[in-house]
Each structure stands twice: as C-alpha cells, then as structure tokens.
Design a protein around this motif. Structure first.
Motif, mmCIF file in Angstrom:
data_model
loop_
_atom_site.group_PDB
_atom_site.id
_atom_site.type_symbol
_atom_site.label_atom_id
_atom_site.label_comp_id
_atom_site.label_asym_id
_atom_site.label_seq_id
_atom_site.Cartn_x
_atom_site.Cartn_y
_atom_site.Cartn_z
ATOM 1 N N ASN A 76 45.047 37.824 42.456
ATOM 2 C CA ASN A 76 44.655 38.803 41.808
ATOM 3 C C ASN A 76 43.886 38.547 40.303
ATOM 4 O O ASN A 76 43.185 39.382 39.654
ATOM 5 C CB ASN A 76 45.674 39.661 41.446
ATOM 6 C CG ASN A 76 46.152 40.576 42.753
ATOM 7 O OD1 ASN A 76 45.067 41.070 43.408
ATOM 8 N ND2 ASN A 76 47.376 40.676 43.074
ATOM 9 N N PHE A 77 44.083 37.304 39.679
ATOM 10 C CA PHE A 77 43.613 36.975 38.340
ATOM 11 C C PHE A 77 43.769 38.117 37.442
ATOM 12 O O PHE A 77 42.763 38.578 36.810
ATOM 13 C CB PHE A 77 42.193 36.534 38.737
ATOM 14 C CG PHE A 77 42.134 35.201 39.430
ATOM 15 C CD1 PHE A 77 42.543 33.923 38.653
ATOM 16 C CD2 PHE A 77 42.072 35.172 40.834
ATOM 17 C CE1 PHE A 77 42.304 32.792 39.329
ATOM 18 C CE2 PHE A 77 42.229 33.651 41.353
ATOM 19 C CZ PHE A 77 42.083 32.513 40.743
ATOM 20 N N CYS A 78 44.870 38.756 37.205
ATOM 21 C CA CYS A 78 45.083 39.653 36.101
ATOM 22 C C CYS A 78 44.708 38.478 34.943
ATOM 23 O O CYS A 78 45.138 37.296 34.856
ATOM 24 C CB CYS A 78 46.493 40.116 35.967
ATOM 25 S SG CYS A 78 46.987 40.728 37.418
ATOM 26 N N ARG A 89 43.645 44.879 36.150
ATOM 27 C CA ARG A 89 44.575 45.421 37.085
ATOM 28 C C ARG A 89 44.201 46.275 38.154
ATOM 29 O O ARG A 89 44.890 46.415 39.167
ATOM 30 C CB ARG A 89 45.675 46.147 36.271
ATOM 31 C CG ARG A 89 46.622 45.228 35.150
ATOM 32 C CD ARG A 89 47.438 44.012 36.056
ATOM 33 N NE ARG A 89 48.622 45.075 36.875
ATOM 34 C CZ ARG A 89 49.548 44.310 37.316
ATOM 35 N NH1 ARG A 89 49.646 42.991 37.587
ATOM 36 N NH2 ARG A 89 50.562 44.906 37.889
ATOM 37 N N CYS A 98 48.431 33.869 44.711
ATOM 38 C CA CYS A 98 48.292 35.163 44.229
ATOM 39 C C CYS A 98 46.400 34.974 44.033
ATOM 40 O O CYS A 98 45.775 33.952 43.505
ATOM 41 C CB CYS A 98 48.722 35.628 42.724
ATOM 42 S SG CYS A 98 48.552 37.016 42.273
ATOM 43 N N HIS A 117 52.221 45.509 43.878
ATOM 44 C CA HIS A 117 51.068 45.489 42.929
ATOM 45 C C HIS A 117 50.525 47.155 43.076
ATOM 46 O O HIS A 117 50.140 47.381 44.271
ATOM 47 C CB HIS A 117 49.936 44.663 43.200
ATOM 48 C CG HIS A 117 48.672 44.609 42.170
ATOM 49 N ND1 HIS A 117 48.411 45.699 41.455
ATOM 50 C CD2 HIS A 117 48.360 43.766 41.377
ATOM 51 C CE1 HIS A 117 47.172 45.398 40.627
ATOM 52 N NE2 HIS A 117 47.403 43.925 40.477
ATOM 53 N N VAL A 147 49.740 32.427 36.926
ATOM 54 C CA VAL A 147 50.196 32.281 38.154
ATOM 55 C C VAL A 147 49.141 31.982 39.215
ATOM 56 O O VAL A 147 49.519 30.925 39.956
ATOM 57 C CB VAL A 147 51.109 33.681 38.609
ATOM 58 C CG1 VAL A 147 51.347 33.283 40.153
ATOM 59 C CG2 VAL A 147 52.175 33.494 37.610
ATOM 60 N N PRO A 148 48.006 32.653 39.195
ATOM 61 C CA PRO A 148 47.122 32.338 40.410
ATOM 62 C C PRO A 148 46.503 30.739 40.019
ATOM 63 O O PRO A 148 46.190 30.045 41.275
ATOM 64 C CB PRO A 148 45.759 33.299 39.973
ATOM 65 C CG PRO A 148 46.362 34.520 39.365
ATOM 66 C CD PRO A 148 47.406 33.972 38.576
ATOM 67 N N GLN A 191 53.984 37.358 45.135
ATOM 68 C CA GLN A 191 53.511 37.747 43.992
ATOM 69 C C GLN A 191 53.075 39.106 44.040
ATOM 70 O O GLN A 191 53.066 39.780 43.070
ATOM 71 C CB GLN A 191 52.539 36.541 43.200
ATOM 72 C CG GLN A 191 53.225 35.221 42.914
ATOM 73 C CD GLN A 191 54.023 35.651 41.677
ATOM 74 O OE1 GLN A 191 54.336 36.535 41.162
ATOM 75 N NE2 GLN A 191 54.707 34.328 41.370
ATOM 76 N N TYR A 215 45.494 37.889 32.068
ATOM 77 C CA TYR A 215 46.560 37.011 30.976
ATOM 78 C C TYR A 215 47.327 36.097 31.989
ATOM 79 O O TYR A 215 48.206 35.552 31.212
ATOM 80 C CB TYR A 215 47.453 38.316 30.489
ATOM 81 C CG TYR A 215 48.052 39.280 31.695
ATOM 82 C CD1 TYR A 215 49.050 38.735 32.572
ATOM 83 C CD2 TYR A 215 47.516 40.523 31.925
ATOM 84 C CE1 TYR A 215 49.634 39.606 33.571
ATOM 85 C CE2 TYR A 215 47.943 41.211 32.904
ATOM 86 C CZ TYR A 215 49.187 40.844 33.702
ATOM 87 O OH TYR A 215 49.619 41.727 34.774
ATOM 88 N N CYS A 216 47.196 36.104 33.202
ATOM 89 C CA CYS A 216 48.435 35.345 33.932
ATOM 90 C C CYS A 216 47.940 34.163 34.364
ATOM 91 O O CYS A 216 46.869 33.913 35.033
ATOM 92 C CB CYS A 216 48.680 36.383 35.295
ATOM 93 S SG CYS A 216 49.935 35.963 36.118
#
Ligand code: SAH
Ligand code: SF4
Ligand code: F3S
Length: 464
Positions: free
Chosen positions: A185-187, A303, A183, A264, A192-193, A227, A189-190
């Motif tokens: 996107n680097f939200c 976002r 991913c 997304h 995953v990346p 993702q 809070y996340c």
C-alpha cells in the motif's frame, strides 16, 4: 515441508551448531527472546523460539541469565527504534562481563540498510543480524558466528514461507496465524512496505489445516494476521478472497472465535462486512484504521479512501447490527496538518464512536515519501492535539460502553485482573475488556457475564 524448513533442519548444520552450543554455553544453553512491535513480529518471535529449541536452547525471561540474547525489533516509529537502542545500551555491560554471550538483532529494524551501518559503528558487540524474511537462516548464521565471523548477517529477501511447525506459542488458548506477509500500500508515512516487502499470501489449504489443528488442540481464539488482510489472495493465481477464507474457517467444527487484523478501509467491501456479520464464529468487532478524518490529509497519506467512504462502511455495519463495535488507529500531526484538518479527525471520532482507538503522533521515517514533505506544525502543537483527541475519546468511550449495561456477554477469560483479589478479565465477542470476579480455573474458557458497570476502557459485571 517447504524448502526453507528442510534448510533449517539440514542435519549437518544442526549437528555442528548443537555441538558449539554445548561447548560454549555455561550451563544448559538458555536464550532470551524479546519481540517488540506488532503481533506479526510476536508471531515471528515464537517461530524463532522454535528454531532455538530445535538447537537445544531453553528460555529465560531475564537476559542476565542468558547465553543468547535475541531482540526482534520494530521500526514503525522513531520511539520504537529508540527503545531498541536503549535496550542494546543496557545489554552492553552484561555482554562485556560475559563475552561468550551471543547477541542477535533481527526484525524490521534489521531490514533497514541504515541499521547495519549504525550497528557496525556504534554497537560492535552485536554478533548476528538478520532480516524479516531470513528467519530460516538463523542456524547458518549461528554456525558462521561460532566459526569466528565478526558480524554474521543476512538481510536477503527469501520468498519461501517459513513453516509454523516450529512455533512455540506463549498462550495455550489464544493463537495467532499469519495469513499473509508484506504490504503493497505504501501509505506515505509508513516504513512497513520497505522492511516487510511485497504482499505474499499463504496457501488457503495450509491456513485451514493449521487452524483445524489449533482448534483440535484446544485453542479458543484464532487471530488471523496481516498488514492488510482484505487483500489476502490477490497475489495467488486462483486464490480465495479474505471473505471466502473467513467463511471456510467458520465451517471448522468446535467452540472458538476467529478474529483478524488489520483491515484497510479501501478494501473493506460488502463481501467482507457480510462475512463478519453472518459467520457465527467471527468476533463481532472490526479494527479498521482510519488514520484521520480529513480528506486532504488522507490524500497526502495515500490512503485511497475518503472520510465519507469510511462512514459508509460504519453505517453498513451498524444498520445491520446496532452498536457494532469498531476500533481504529489514528495519527496526529501528519506533515502540515492544519487546525481544520485536525478538527475533521475530532468530528469523525465523535461521529463514529469507536470503542477504542490506538493513537500515534506522526514520526518521520527516512526513505518514506512523507519524510520529504514540508512540516511547519510544531511538536508542541502536535502534543496538544493528541491530548485533545484523547480527552474526546475518553468521553466517547465512557458513553459508548454504557450500551452493554444489562446485557449478558460471552467472554473468553484471559487472566487475572489488576482490579483486585479474585478478579479476572477477558474479552467479549465485540473485543471489549470485561472484568468480573471468578475462579482462576476459568482462564482459557468461555463464560457468560452480566454487565453492570462501564468505564472508558472496559466494562465489568457478574458471572451468570
Ligand atoms: N497495516 C496496518 C498498520 C500497521 S502499523 C494498517 O494499515 O492498518 C500500525 C499503525 O501505526 C498504523 O495504523 C499507523 O497509525 C501507525 N503508524 C505507521 N507509521 C507511522 C509513523 N510513521 N508515525 C506514526 N504512526 C505510524
Ligand atoms: Fe503501512 Fe499502510 Fe501498509 Fe498499513 S497499509 S502497513 S499503514 S503501508
Ligand atoms: Fe513494527 Fe515491523 Fe510490525 S515495523 S509494527 S514490527 S511489521
């Protein structure tokens, strides 16, 4: 066959590992493989099973029968990590009584640098640890273990894709097909990346061939995974876009449904929405995580869309297909979320009328931007907000599902329902859970059901 697959089947490593497996397993070698977390992780778990099967392992559902225990972990929230550490604690005794048993930790937690330290310090009975892109290194790591290494590990990032040809699928009629990994996107809070790396799209031809093969083998539901599937192809020089891929897959002959997750909102353009509406095999449902209804929180989350933009997407779909089914992920208690900001989420939920939402209380993930943000909202307040959200959604869904009463829907039958003796359940094209009475032989096939009743999480009816 990719380079990695060759690596796996390196006949020398294979031979040596198989020899050790036979030597050290008590009976026929048996493995317990458990995947936590999202469907991508489950899909990885199925590939890991394929590797173990090639090393002559059989499988068990009870770790207390196993010669090899593998935990494929999730790091998305603290509770997910706690579950894994709890499971490790339970396994400790069994491992002590059976020191020959091999214990492996892999998946998203294994990719976090802090985990390896914690394992070395507090869980020294773990034998092997490998990261999210190092699946193909399992035979090599097993060999290192058998040759006496204390903690064999590999958390390097491997660019090559690890082939699906190894996958041992749980279901004979539902199949997931990852179309991309990672991913970008680097939200804020996340995690995953950080644990899944940057976006890597699989070659479209390979995906199409894989889906054709699955359909030929009788699979009725193909779930495309990523993702953020809407950014499929962005990293390929002449890659197809996701909507083009959907249209290509829709051309494959056969009786099957195509689904996908997650999308997304920032990338959900008209091309994607039109493809969903126009392709007859694509399920008439969109899982579109909104996270919250407040523009200021969405900004802090990075976002890259507003609540208004989100509602435009919803309107576009519903103007063309009345009652179009939507589901979402919603997070409560992002750092410093105010009462007003939370109320914006309630407003959005009331307005959009999701069939289903997956709700989460924000969980601090070290290494992410949000972990550095000030947060004065108390945990108690967050839990109260969560209850308010759930109560609202129950009311919304009860009303919402009534729209199906009197209609006949096509259902892919998934299994026996807990509703009672003789009841089955499945999902409609709109991804609604449908319960009805019928013979078990319907499992794995399509049937038509006339809907007579609706609750807040499912509808029920009679076979037509
Ligand atoms: N890629 C997907 C979601 C992956 S994680 C997407 O963007 O939609 C699934 C869900 O977990 C997210 O949608 C989010 O709601 C939730 N989540 C992610 N990180 C979280 C965190 N730190 N605390 C609580 N929930 C989180
Ligand atoms: Fe996490 Fe955002 Fe990427 Fe989803 S899109 S995996 S929430 S960073
Ligand atoms: Fe969890 Fe990793 Fe999936 S963190 S949600 S298993 S990508």
């Amino acid at each position: 066959m990719t380079a990695n697959e060759c690596n796996i089947m390196n006949p020398e490593v294979q031979k040596q590992v198989s020899k050790y497996v036979k030597m050290y397993s008590r009976k026929g070698a048996v493995a317990y493989v458990h995947s936590f977390g999202c469907q991508l992780n489950v899909s990885d778990g199925e590939k890991i099973k394929g590797i173990l099967a090639s090393l002559e392992f059989d499988f068990t559902d009870d770790y207390k029968n196993a010669d090899l225990i593998l935990l494929n972990t999730c790091a998305v929230r603290e509770s997910a990590e706690d579950t894994v550490y709890g499971t490790l604690g339970n396994i400790k005794k069994y491992k002590k009584e059976n020191p020959g048993v091999i214990l492996i930790l892999c998946g998203c937690m294994a990719q976090e640098p802090k985990t390896i330290e914690k394992i070395k310090k507090h869980y020294p009975f773990v034998d092997i640890l490998f990261g999210t892109s190092a699946l193909s290194q399992l035979p090599k790591l097993l060999l290192e273990h058998y040759e006496g290494k204390k903690l064999a590990f590999d958390t390097k990032e491997y660019k090559e894709e690890f082939g699906a040809s190894y996958q041992i699928r749980e279901s004979s009629f539902k199949a997931s097909v990852p179309i991309m990994f990672g991913c970008n996107n680097f939200c804020t809070y996340c995690i995953v990346p950080y644990v899944r790396g940057r976006e890597r799209s699989r070659n479209a031809e390979v995906i199409i061939q894989e889906v054709k093969e699955l359909v030929k083998n009788g699979y009725k539901e193909i779930m495309l995974l990523g993702q953020n599937v809407n950014s499929y192809g962005n990293d390929l020089p002449d890659g197809m876009s996701f909507s083009e891929l959907l249209r290509e897959l829709n051309k494959i002959e056969g009786d099957f449904w195509i689904r996908f997750m997650s999308s997304h909102p920032k990338d959900a353009g008209k091309d994607l929405l039109d493809a969903i509406l126009e392709c007859d095999k694509v399920g008439k449902h969109l899982h579109l995580p909104v996270q919250c209804g407040s523009n200021s929180v969405l900004k802090r989350m990075n976002r890259n869309y507003t609540a208004e933009k989100y509602k435009e997407i919803v309107n576009y779909l519903r103007e063309r297909s009345e009652g179009f089914a939507l589901s979402s992920d919603i997070m409560v208690g992002f750092p410093n979320e105010t009462e007003e900001e939370f109320e914006d989420t309630l407003k959005l939920v009331e307005e959009v009328k999701f069939d289903n939402i997956f709700t989460f209380i924000y969980s601090k993930r070290s290494g992410t931007k949000a972990a550095e943000m000030e947060d004065i909202t108390t945990d108690a307040e967050k839990r109260i907000r969560m209850d308010r959200l759930l109560k609202l959604q129950r009311n919304v869904a009860t009303e919402n599902y009534k729209r199906f009463i009197g209609t006949v829907v096509r259902v892919l039958v998934e299994g026996e329902s807990k509703q009672g003796e003789g009841w089955l359940f499945g999902k409609s094209s709109a991804y609604t859970i449908v319960e009805f009475k019928g013979d078990k032989s319907f499992i794995g096939t399509f049937v038509d059901v006339k809907i007579t009743d609706a609750r807040n999480w499912a509808v029920s009816g009679e076979l037509v």
